[in-house]
Design a protein around this motif. Sequence first.
Motif, short mmCIF file in Angstrom:
data_model
loop_
_atom_site.label_atom_id
_atom_site.label_comp_id
_atom_site.label_asym_id
_atom_site.label_seq_id
_atom_site.Cartn_x
_atom_site.Cartn_y
_atom_site.Cartn_z
N UNK A 13 37.03 36.41 48.09
CA UNK A 13 36.13 37.47 47.63
C UNK A 13 36.94 38.46 46.90
N UNK A 14 37.96 38.81 47.26
CA UNK A 14 38.85 40.12 46.75
C UNK A 14 39.16 39.60 45.06
N UNK A 15 39.54 38.11 44.97
CA UNK A 15 39.79 37.50 43.60
C UNK A 15 38.57 37.71 42.89
N UNK A 19 37.95 39.81 39.32
CA UNK A 19 37.60 39.15 37.78
C UNK A 19 36.27 39.65 37.49
N UNK A 20 35.26 39.89 38.14
CA UNK A 20 33.90 40.64 37.95
C UNK A 20 34.29 41.94 37.32
N UNK A 27 33.73 43.59 28.41
CA UNK A 27 32.85 43.73 27.91
C UNK A 27 32.40 45.19 27.33
N UNK A 28 32.76 46.31 28.06
CA UNK A 28 32.74 47.59 27.40
C UNK A 28 33.61 47.66 26.50
N UNK A 43 40.02 31.31 33.31
CA UNK A 43 40.29 31.26 34.61
C UNK A 43 39.14 32.52 35.22
N UNK A 44 38.29 32.84 34.58
CA UNK A 44 37.59 34.07 35.14
C UNK A 44 36.03 33.56 35.88
#
Length: 274
Positions: A13-15, A19-20, A27-28, A43-44
């Motif tokens: 969950x942390x990974x 990545x998110x 994107x920004x 690997x995202x």
Amino acid sequence: KFQATSTKKQWEAMVFCERARFFEDALEALRTNQTAGNLDLSKSGLDPIDAVELGKALRGNKSLRTNLNLDSNYLGDEGAKILAEALCDNECLRQVNLSENEIGAAGAAALAEAFKVNTHLRQLKLDGNRLGAEGARCIAGALEVCDDFQELWMSQNDIGAEGAAALAEALKVNKSLGQLYLRQNNIGPKGAAALAEALKVNDTLRQLILSRNAILDDGIIALAEGLKANTNLKQLDLALNRCGGPGVRALKAAMEANTSLTHMAHPNNAHLDM
């Protein structure tokens, strides 16, 4: 055991969250033209939905000038189509890595159309996808009309002899491709023979990777004939294409006649410097 499983889930969950966050930051940066020359999103865990946002950001970006690495994601054909549309409008990128993304012939067809329009791209990596012969034909069609492309990586795509033959026809007319990677594609003797005919007339290819392709003696002999006429190829990788006496003798004669080859990985695994 419960504690170990719980710890693993927490780590995953942390990974995922990390990545998110990185993807949103990327994107920004693309939207505001603050990216550096390279962007690594390998690997995202990206899927076609993510490709929509990435495509929007790429269209107006003027700062990502070198490499977009999307290796080992889950973009599939739909994601490839979305990115292909964005590449039609992007004038900065030089290298795109879409290896290991579950892309098939439909995705390859969309990318090929984009490359006919985009004259800035120099390198495409599609290793480890599902292109097959049809996908290879689509990419070959782009190569026939694109004289800016320099590197094409298509290893492990099961293009077979038909896909190799399509690429060979493109090589006969293409005036820019310098490196072609086709490792482990099951092209066999017929595919090798088709590429051999292309070597007789192509004057731009410098590196050709054909390891693990079940080429066998007939294919090796055909390639040897192509090498005798070729004056520009520098590196040829034929490793793990077992051949017997006839193939070995044909290669020896070809190396004596060829004036450009400097390095060859022998089908029986010996690496030879000329």
